[in-house]
Design a protein around this motif. Sequence first.
Motif, PDB file in Angstrom:
ATOM      1  N   UNK A   1       2.800  -2.082   5.003  1.00 27.64           N
ATOM      2  CA  UNK A   1       3.989  -1.218   5.061  1.00 27.64           C
ATOM      3  C   UNK A   1       4.241  -0.453   3.767  1.00 27.64           C
ATOM      4  N   UNK A   2       3.970  -1.088   2.639  1.00 24.09           N
ATOM      5  CA  UNK A   2       4.215  -0.426   1.356  1.00 24.09           C
ATOM      6  C   UNK A   2       3.257   0.738   1.169  1.00 24.09           C
ATOM      7  N   UNK A   3       1.974   0.518   1.495  1.00 27.70           N
ATOM      8  CA  UNK A   3       0.992   1.591   1.375  1.00 27.70           C
ATOM      9  C   UNK A   3       1.298   2.719   2.359  1.00 27.70           C
ATOM     10  N   UNK A   4       1.730   2.357   3.578  1.00 31.37           N
ATOM     11  CA  UNK A   4       2.041   3.376   4.577  1.00 31.37           C
ATOM     12  C   UNK A   4       3.301   4.150   4.217  1.00 31.37           C
ATOM     13  N   UNK A   5       4.274   3.470   3.607  1.00 31.24           N
ATOM     14  CA  UNK A   5       5.533   4.127   3.238  1.00 31.24           C
ATOM     15  C   UNK A   5       5.372   5.035   2.022  1.00 31.24           C
ATOM     16  N   UNK A   6       4.593   4.595   1.051  1.00 31.97           N
ATOM     17  CA  UNK A   6       4.460   5.345  -0.208  1.00 31.97           C
ATOM     18  C   UNK A   6       3.320   6.352  -0.152  1.00 31.97           C
ATOM     19  N   UNK A   7       2.162   5.916   0.377  1.00 36.29           N
ATOM     20  CA  UNK A   7       0.971   6.766   0.333  1.00 36.29           C
ATOM     21  C   UNK A   7       0.599   7.362   1.688  1.00 36.29           C
ATOM     22  N   UNK A   8       1.162   6.828   2.767  1.00 35.86           N
ATOM     23  CA  UNK A   8       0.803   7.324   4.090  1.00 35.86           C
ATOM     24  C   UNK A   8      -0.635   7.015   4.460  1.00 35.86           C
ATOM     25  N   UNK A   9      -1.104   5.834   4.108  1.00 34.63           N
ATOM     26  CA  UNK A   9      -2.489   5.459   4.367  1.00 34.63           C
ATOM     27  C   UNK A   9      -2.570   3.996   4.771  1.00 34.63           C
ATOM     28  N   UNK A  10      -3.432   3.724   5.757  1.00 34.31           N
ATOM     29  CA  UNK A  10      -3.690   2.357   6.212  1.00 34.31           C
ATOM     30  C   UNK A  10      -5.196   2.140   6.177  1.00 34.31           C
ATOM     31  N   UNK A  11      -5.619   1.018   5.625  1.00 36.38           N
ATOM     32  CA  UNK A  11      -7.053   0.740   5.466  1.00 36.38           C
ATOM     33  C   UNK A  11      -7.402  -0.612   6.074  1.00 36.38           C
TER      34      UNK A  11
END
Length: 391
Positions: free
Chosen positions: A284-294
Amino acid sequence: MRILFICGALAAGEFAASFAPTFAEAWPVAVVLAVVVALFGYGLCVRGWPLAVVFFCGVALFLLASVAQERLYREKPWMRGRFRHERRSAVAADGLVAKAKASLSRRVGLGLDHDPEATSLNRAILLGERYRLPRRMRQVFVASGTIHVFAISGLHVMAVADVLVYLLALFSVSRRLAGVAAIPLLWGYVCLIGWAPSAIRAALMATFCFLAPLCWRRPDLLRAWALAFLSIHVCRPLMIVNVGNVLSFAVMLAIALVVECARRANRRASGLRITVMAWAAGVPIAAHVFGQVAPGGILANLVLITAAGWTVYTGAIGVIVSFVSETAAAHFNNLSALCTKAMVGVSELVSRLPGSSFEVPRWTLLQCAEWYALIALIALLVFLRRSRNVV
């Protein structure tokens, strides 16, 4: 678990206050509200009133920390000379730190003149010098969701702490005292790498774990996490909006919960469970801040975390040995470089897999909360099912 609720209430209060930065000087109102809530709840025996007090204290701490320092200086001119003196002292201290870090950087590169790329990777992992990473390598690690291994984190700090403890044990220092003796050396390492939020968190947790035996207590990862959280967010409330700090605490909490559940079930926490939960906590943090999921990060981290750990272990031993023999240090540095080469190979392989990483619209706070609620529900169902099987 009560201390975790206290941490949650404090974080909620500080985060709520972050949405009203223009009212920074209204912190006395928040303090008064906290006192009123405390008295009201105590008098009527309202359930949960202590957490409400902690929430309003979090609001007050954040608002107090948001007061502009320039206004404070203007209101108290007599403090200007003191701050100028402190700035000169800080510049002198920074010069000493820079020299020490330059010396360590040279020692990390001993014996690696034939492979500049490996030298850059080792320095990025051991000293947090991510700017040394070649652009191509940076893109590979980002695409595979493993760029975090080059941020000085708990993995690095705890590996350095283990090396220091074992080194002191060679001089017949008991493990209990070796942990205490390693504390100042560990904080010296954190100072050299620039006081990264994740490194501070890891050093605090290590400090509490090392001090636990002196208080006749067993080191508790979950309790150490909570004490580190309270120490940082009471002293530095503004860290609640620092992405690196939030990501570090979220991932470490997931790991601590997995380890604690395994301990209560008299089992050993598997690397797969730890990796999956750590990845889930960071999504969630990566998706909220960077807009990326890996999603590929799950597969890659199973190998990279172990390889990065060995890189830190061998690299740290190489630095220590270099003070005695630079030739011997070169062998350890080459072994460390071998581990980094394995990390590069795995990351390149994962980055080529379809769907290993993709961009998404930036998640809202509500979507992040829904994700964490779903993960908590799944974890609860798994725990209840295993409890029934044990019975």
